[in-house]
Design an enzyme around this catalytic site. Sequence first.
Site, PDB file in Angstrom:
ATOM      1  N   ASP A  33       5.162  -0.543   1.300  1.00 46.86           N
ATOM      2  CA  ASP A  33       5.826  -1.714   1.906  1.00 46.86           C
ATOM      3  C   ASP A  33       4.906  -2.932   1.950  1.00 46.86           C
ATOM      4  O   ASP A  33       5.329  -4.026   2.280  1.00 46.86           O
ATOM      5  CB  ASP A  33       6.233  -1.382   3.360  1.00 46.86           C
ATOM      6  CG  ASP A  33       7.195  -0.209   3.406  1.00 46.86           C
ATOM      7  OD1 ASP A  33       8.049  -0.124   2.510  1.00 46.86           O
ATOM      8  OD2 ASP A  33       7.072   0.620   4.325  1.00 46.86           O
ATOM      9  N   HIS A  34       3.662  -2.712   1.654  1.00 50.04           N
ATOM     10  CA  HIS A  34       2.671  -3.790   1.829  1.00 50.04           C
ATOM     11  C   HIS A  34       1.860  -3.921   0.542  1.00 50.04           C
ATOM     12  O   HIS A  34       0.809  -3.316   0.419  1.00 50.04           O
ATOM     13  CB  HIS A  34       1.746  -3.441   3.011  1.00 50.04           C
ATOM     14  CG  HIS A  34       0.876  -4.578   3.441  1.00 50.04           C
ATOM     15  ND1 HIS A  34      -0.350  -4.843   2.891  1.00 50.04           N
ATOM     16  CD2 HIS A  34       1.065  -5.541   4.367  1.00 50.04           C
ATOM     17  CE1 HIS A  34      -0.899  -5.892   3.464  1.00 50.04           C
ATOM     18  NE2 HIS A  34      -0.065  -6.347   4.355  1.00 50.04           N
ATOM     19  N   PHE A  35       2.405  -4.578  -0.512  1.00 45.88           N
ATOM     20  CA  PHE A  35       3.659  -5.329  -0.476  1.00 45.88           C
ATOM     21  C   PHE A  35       4.621  -4.732  -1.501  1.00 45.88           C
ATOM     22  O   PHE A  35       4.197  -4.440  -2.621  1.00 45.88           O
ATOM     23  CB  PHE A  35       3.381  -6.796  -0.814  1.00 45.88           C
ATOM     24  CG  PHE A  35       2.408  -7.447   0.136  1.00 45.88           C
ATOM     25  CD1 PHE A  35       2.871  -8.014   1.315  1.00 45.88           C
ATOM     26  CD2 PHE A  35       1.048  -7.479  -0.141  1.00 45.88           C
ATOM     27  CE1 PHE A  35       1.987  -8.637   2.188  1.00 45.88           C
ATOM     28  CE2 PHE A  35       0.163  -8.096   0.727  1.00 45.88           C
ATOM     29  CZ  PHE A  35       0.627  -8.675   1.901  1.00 45.88           C
ATOM     30  N   VAL A  46      -1.637  -2.969  -0.981  1.00 40.72           N
ATOM     31  CA  VAL A  46      -2.934  -3.386  -0.426  1.00 40.72           C
ATOM     32  C   VAL A  46      -3.037  -2.827   0.983  1.00 40.72           C
ATOM     33  O   VAL A  46      -2.086  -2.935   1.766  1.00 40.72           O
ATOM     34  CB  VAL A  46      -3.024  -4.932  -0.346  1.00 40.72           C
ATOM     35  CG1 VAL A  46      -4.304  -5.364   0.367  1.00 40.72           C
ATOM     36  CG2 VAL A  46      -2.972  -5.547  -1.731  1.00 40.72           C
TER      37      VAL A  46
END
Lengths: 172, 130
Positions: A33-35, A46
């Site tokens: 989810d990141h990113f 990341v």
Amino acid sequence: MRWMWIDRVVELERGRRLVAIKNISLAEEHLHDHFEAAPGRAALPVMPASLVIEGMAQTAGILVGHAEDFREKVILAKVSRAEIDVDPVPGFTIRYTATVEQMDAAGASTTGLVELIDPARPDRPPMPMGRIDLMFSHIDQNLAGHTFPEHNFVFGEGFKTLLRTSGIDVPA
Amino acid sequence: MLSRDEILSKIKTVLADSLAVDEDDIRPESTLTGDLGAESIDFLDIGFRIDKAFGIKIQQGELFPENAAQDPTLVKDGKVTPEGLTRLKARLPHFDFTGFEKDPQLAKIAQIFTVDALVKFVEAKLAKQG
């Protein structure tokens, strides 16, 4: 269970310095989810900076707690400085080096160096990634009038397991 | 021995680093909490940084009053007692209690924590060190 953000303690000089590592793995769900991918942009996993700071807080917190044989409840009180200049991505290893700057009955301040190890280039030294300086409070000494549980809820089983698997003796 | 201005200059650097404020906004009469936004944990940080900046060793309770609220001889019904004032003045001579003692509510004690008080503290500490 405590969410651990370091995998192993690799060096420990009591009351002075502690080095820990964290392997970044794509198996960690938050990295998806990141990113995540967005229209016109590929996914860019990341490790979030907040978790890098937490990793240093755990590294330095163990160093400060170990200095008093984990008798004090060591709580992160302040992020004095945090600079992260390189994105930590999966497949790399973060190396945290925490050093005690000052320590007394009330708490401690630490300085911290964050580096990134590239396992694909074992011939290269770790590359500088950032710096994180922190302050810790021994809460039983600072919040007079407030009472806390007798047992040390800060250094629970998660930390003890980490220390044992790193080959460090901890009280039962 | 450092002059008063030199001490003030170093104190300004300490506070700017600790509280993330601009040195130009720090004046001798500035209060740490009211004007410069310090919170309770910052007092520990400021103590550590003063230790380091001036090479002195501050004992717990020597720079700021600690645990006053828990001592009934010092504080009663939220106010610092006359005996408490006498003891605090003796223990913390770097603070100016003049305004505070007119209405000595413990909740208002932060008004005496000024930049000038820190300068006076360091000045006295360095003088003792010789």
